[in-house]
Design a protein around this motif. Structure first.
Motif, PDB file in Angstrom:
ATOM      1  N   LYS A 161      -2.974   1.723  -1.615  1.00 46.46           N
ATOM      2  CA  LYS A 161      -4.130   0.904  -1.240  1.00 46.46           C
ATOM      3  C   LYS A 161      -3.894   0.173   0.076  1.00 46.46           C
ATOM      4  O   LYS A 161      -4.828  -0.039   0.843  1.00 46.46           O
TER       5      LYS A 161
ATOM      6  N   VAL B  19      -0.015  -0.373  -4.479  1.00 50.53           N
ATOM      7  CA  VAL B  19      -0.417   0.940  -5.014  1.00 50.53           C
ATOM      8  C   VAL B  19      -1.298   0.769  -6.247  1.00 50.53           C
ATOM      9  O   VAL B  19      -1.042  -0.101  -7.091  1.00 50.53           O
TER      10      VAL B  19
ATOM     11  N   ILE C 292       4.628   8.681  -1.514  1.00 56.17           N
ATOM     12  CA  ILE C 292       4.065   7.640  -0.655  1.00 56.17           C
ATOM     13  C   ILE C 292       5.127   7.126   0.314  1.00 56.17           C
ATOM     14  O   ILE C 292       4.883   6.993   1.516  1.00 56.17           O
TER      15      ILE C 292
ATOM     16  N   SER D 196      -2.422   5.993  -5.880  1.00 53.47           N
ATOM     17  CA  SER D 196      -2.756   6.056  -4.456  1.00 53.47           C
ATOM     18  C   SER D 196      -2.361   4.768  -3.746  1.00 53.47           C
ATOM     19  O   SER D 196      -2.406   3.683  -4.330  1.00 53.47           O
TER      20      SER D 196
ATOM     21  N   SER E  73       4.867  10.212  -7.575  1.00 54.49           N
ATOM     22  CA  SER E  73       3.774   9.752  -6.717  1.00 54.49           C
ATOM     23  C   SER E  73       4.240   8.650  -5.776  1.00 54.49           C
ATOM     24  O   SER E  73       3.824   8.602  -4.606  1.00 54.49           O
TER      25      SER E  73
END
Length: 218
Positions: free
Chosen positions: A125, A117, A78, A123, A74
């Motif tokens: 931020k 994150v 990003i 995700s 993940s």
């Protein structure tokens, strides 16, 4: 209105079952006096002898990536989406929201930007370009707090047991990326924009047994 928090992080490996709004316990701190600028050593840069640093901080080897980013798909996604590849620092931190709550976040620093994150859902931020950072704010005491001041946006107040390494990495990365010296401001009282229209002031005071920290709304 004021809030009183005694915040440090016992260890970077926190319990994921804790609520993001809980306060962390205060790490045992040494009562030390600031060193004179005449006795600055290389491992004190960029603190220039002003900062009262924890004994563990003075003798700690910097590792950079404490999350093993290459194994985190993940995080790799990003970074690749933003065109970033070189990770200079990665670790878990606490971030203060505009309302004063503490949130667990992952902090990544590359040679171009700062990434914040959400560790629960993986995700992004916030992404802050290093060129947008004006200065870093720290107290002169042995606490874990640091502020990142971004004039074109809103600022960040965070806490980490690896604050010294974070500051060193940000100073060096900014110098390499923009050929500019990032200002590091030491004061036991500093202001930051917790949100676009919200200004807060952080007060630090050495007391028996540790450091008292107050976050006041201006």
């Amino acid at each position: 209105m004021s809030s009183f928090r005694k915040v440090s992080i016992q260890t970077p490996d926190y319990d994921e079952s804790e609520s993001g709004d809980d306060e962390a316990g205060l790490e045992p701190l040494n009562r030390m006096k600031p060193r004179s600028n005449n006795n600055v050593s290389e491992d004190q840069e960029p603190f220039m002898g002003v900062k009262v640093r924890r004994r563990a901080s003075l003798h700690r080897d910097y590792r950079g990536d404490y999350l093993d980013v290459p194994s985190q798909s993940s995080l790799i996604k990003i970074l690749e989406k933003q065109g970033d590849r070189k990770v200079l620092f990665a670790d878990r931190i606490l971030k203060f929201t505009g309302t004063g709550k503490m949130k667990k976040r992952l902090l990544l620093i590359t040679d171009f930007a700062i990434y914040i994150v959400d560790p629960e859902i993986g995700s992004l931020k916030r992404r802050i370009a290093l060129a947008a950072v004006e200065k870093l704010c720290l107290s002169e005491l042995s606490d874990n707090f640091f502020g990142i001041i971004i004039p074109t946006e809103y600022d960040c107040l965070m806490a980490s047991t690896r604050k010294s390494e974070i500051v060193t990495v940000l100073v060096e990365a900014t110098k390499n990326a923009a050929d500019d010296e990032l200002e590091v401001d030491f004061s036991n009282r500093f202001q930051y924009h917790a949100a676009a229209e919200v200004v807060k002031e952080v007060h630090f005071e050495e007391v028996e047994g540790g450091i008292r920290t107050r976050i006041l709304k201006k």
